[in-house]
Design a protein around this motif. Structure first.
Motif, PDB file in Angstrom:
ATOM      1  N   ARG A  28       0.834  -1.209   0.000  1.00 41.22           N
ATOM      2  CA  ARG A  28       0.000   0.000   0.000  1.00 41.22           C
ATOM      3  C   ARG A  28       0.868   1.257   0.000  1.00 41.22           C
ATOM      4  O   ARG A  28       0.612   2.211  -0.748  1.00 41.22           O
ATOM      5  N   ILE A  29       1.887   1.265   0.839  1.00 38.63           N
ATOM      6  CA  ILE A  29       2.766   2.445   0.927  1.00 38.63           C
ATOM      7  C   ILE A  29       3.535   2.643  -0.372  1.00 38.63           C
ATOM      8  O   ILE A  29       3.644   3.761  -0.887  1.00 38.63           O
ATOM      9  N   ALA A  30       4.070   1.540  -0.936  1.00 39.73           N
ATOM     10  CA  ALA A  30       4.856   1.631  -2.166  1.00 39.73           C
ATOM     11  C   ALA A  30       4.013   2.130  -3.338  1.00 39.73           C
ATOM     12  O   ALA A  30       4.424   3.031  -4.086  1.00 39.73           O
ATOM     13  N   LEU A  31       2.832   1.554  -3.511  1.00 41.57           N
ATOM     14  CA  LEU A  31       1.965   1.974  -4.616  1.00 41.57           C
ATOM     15  C   LEU A  31       1.463   3.402  -4.398  1.00 41.57           C
ATOM     16  O   LEU A  31       1.363   4.185  -5.357  1.00 41.57           O
ATOM     17  N   ALA A  32       1.156   3.741  -3.144  1.00 38.63           N
ATOM     18  CA  ALA A  32       0.673   5.092  -2.855  1.00 38.63           C
ATOM     19  C   ALA A  32       1.753   6.123  -3.171  1.00 38.63           C
ATOM     20  O   ALA A  32       1.478   7.163  -3.782  1.00 38.63           O
ATOM     21  N   LEU A  85      -5.247   4.643  -0.434  1.00 42.93           N
ATOM     22  CA  LEU A  85      -4.533   3.405  -0.114  1.00 42.93           C
ATOM     23  C   LEU A  85      -3.873   3.464   1.257  1.00 42.93           C
ATOM     24  O   LEU A  85      -3.694   2.431   1.916  1.00 42.93           O
ATOM     25  N   LEU A  86      -3.498   4.646   1.690  1.00 47.55           N
ATOM     26  CA  LEU A  86      -2.801   4.795   2.964  1.00 47.55           C
ATOM     27  C   LEU A  86      -3.736   4.722   4.170  1.00 47.55           C
ATOM     28  O   LEU A  86      -3.275   4.581   5.296  1.00 47.55           O
ATOM     29  N   ILE A  87      -5.024   4.832   3.919  1.00 48.45           N
ATOM     30  CA  ILE A  87      -6.016   4.804   5.002  1.00 48.45           C
ATOM     31  C   ILE A  87      -6.680   3.426   5.006  1.00 48.45           C
ATOM     32  O   ILE A  87      -7.316   3.045   4.017  1.00 48.45           O
ATOM     33  N   PRO A  88      -6.532   2.649   6.088  1.00 52.24           N
ATOM     34  CA  PRO A  88      -7.080   1.279   6.104  1.00 52.24           C
ATOM     35  C   PRO A  88      -8.554   1.181   5.702  1.00 52.24           C
ATOM     36  O   PRO A  88      -8.928   0.279   4.943  1.00 52.24           O
ATOM     37  N   LEU A  92      -9.487  -0.287   0.021  1.00 50.86           N
ATOM     38  CA  LEU A  92     -10.109  -1.007  -1.092  1.00 50.86           C
ATOM     39  C   LEU A  92     -10.560  -0.034  -2.178  1.00 50.86           C
ATOM     40  O   LEU A  92     -10.341  -0.282  -3.373  1.00 50.86           O
ATOM     41  N   LEU A  93     -11.186   1.067  -1.783  1.00 48.32           N
ATOM     42  CA  LEU A  93     -11.606   2.070  -2.761  1.00 48.32           C
ATOM     43  C   LEU A  93     -10.402   2.617  -3.509  1.00 48.32           C
ATOM     44  O   LEU A  93     -10.446   2.794  -4.735  1.00 48.32           O
ATOM     45  N   GLY A  94      -9.308   2.871  -2.785  1.00 44.33           N
ATOM     46  CA  GLY A  94      -8.088   3.337  -3.433  1.00 44.33           C
ATOM     47  C   GLY A  94      -7.555   2.331  -4.436  1.00 44.33           C
ATOM     48  O   GLY A  94      -7.142   2.694  -5.534  1.00 44.33           O
ATOM     49  N   ALA A  95      -7.583   1.038  -4.073  1.00 46.78           N
ATOM     50  CA  ALA A  95      -7.103  -0.010  -4.979  1.00 46.78           C
ATOM     51  C   ALA A  95      -7.974  -0.112  -6.226  1.00 46.78           C
ATOM     52  O   ALA A  95      -7.467  -0.354  -7.331  1.00 46.78           O
ATOM     53  N   LEU A  96      -9.277   0.066  -6.065  1.00 44.78           N
ATOM     54  CA  LEU A  96     -10.198  -0.014  -7.206  1.00 44.78           C
ATOM     55  C   LEU A  96     -10.009   1.167  -8.160  1.00 44.78           C
ATOM     56  O   LEU A  96     -10.107   1.018  -9.386  1.00 44.78           O
ATOM     57  N   ILE A  97      -9.735   2.352  -7.616  1.00 41.41           N
ATOM     58  CA  ILE A  97      -9.452   3.514  -8.472  1.00 41.41           C
ATOM     59  C   ILE A  97      -8.095   3.348  -9.141  1.00 41.41           C
ATOM     60  O   ILE A  97      -7.904   3.700 -10.311  1.00 41.41           O
TER      61      ILE A  97
END
Length: 240
Positions: A28-32, A85-88, A92-97
């Motif tokens: 999550r941190i790396a992709l963010a 992505l950084l917020i638990p 999921l919403l971040g990953a979908l976007i």
């Protein structure tokens, strides 16, 4: 026991493991970080790379830069996906976007053989898919499969296992190795435009036809031809 039940149990077991949880946080941190940085450049109105406009990827990025608020809109979506992505609770919403954006980047990189992301973008797609699967329990109910329960809660965090999941991570690293190997093998003998003409011409001494290879590099970096046009000219020169 049907396949959905088996996958539910596998997913629950992985979610219980602390090491898998640490790995998920790292992804999550790396992709963010990647998208927040790339998005900020766009929102700030700057060009993303210094590639020549004659480069196949340079063509695309230059045209994208001149699309006005569409360029800014992409940057906003990238930053939004990274922050979510950084917020638990919103991961999921971040990953979908994130997914359609990084998939587009991946296909684009492979299509124009762009050195800068031809390897990293497929790995980012895989990492993004992993994060979506990590929250499988939150979206599985939209799938057209019959289930005996409406909702299956995850185990309490106090019951998490500290045992290192060797098989799980072994499967991940095997997938990475296979993906990287396929990309390398596919592009090992492929004529690449590279980022600069000097880098492009550096591969010519190893080419079966150095003259045709040099013409290819000039076609890309000096004449501004598309990748397909320059490859066709290269093919015709080699056949003569």
């Amino acid at each position: 026991m049907n396949i959905t039940t088996i996958f539910d149990q596998f997913h629950a077991n992985i979610r219980r493991n602390r090491w898998a949880g640490y790995f998920t946080v790292f992804l999550r941190i790396a992709l963010a970080y990647a998208f927040i940085f790339a998005g900020f450049v766009k929102v700030n109105g700057e060009r993303f790379t210094s590639l020549s406009n004659n480069h196949p990827m340079g063509h695309y990025l230059e045209a994208l830069f001149h699309t006005g608020y569409y360029y800014t809109f992409i940057g906003i979506l990238q930053m939004l996906a990274g922050i979510l992505l950084l917020i638990p609770r919103t991961a999921l919403l971040g990953a979908l976007i994130y997914f359609p954006i990084i998939l587009n980047i991946c296909i684009l990189s492979l299509a124009v053989r762009f050195d800068g992301s031809i390897l990293t973008s497929p790995l980012m797609v895989m990492a993004n898919l992993y994060l979506i699967c990590w929250d499988y329990h939150r979206w599985k109910f939209i799938l057209p499969f019959k289930r005996s329960t409406i909702r299956q809660m995850l185990p309490d965090s106090n019951s998490n296992s500290r045992e290192f999941p060797f098989k799980f991570f072994g499967g991940i690293f095997l997938s990475l190795a296979v993906t990287v190997s396929i990309i390398i093998l596919v592009n090992l003998k492929a004529l690449m435009p590279r980022n600069h003409i000097s880098d492009c011409q550096a591969q010519c001494p190893e080419s079966s036809d150095a003259v045709a290879c040099n013409h290819f590099c000039e076609c890309i970096h000096e004449e501004g031809g598309s990748l397909n046009q320059c490859l066709e000219k290269y093919g015709r020169t080699v056949q003569k």
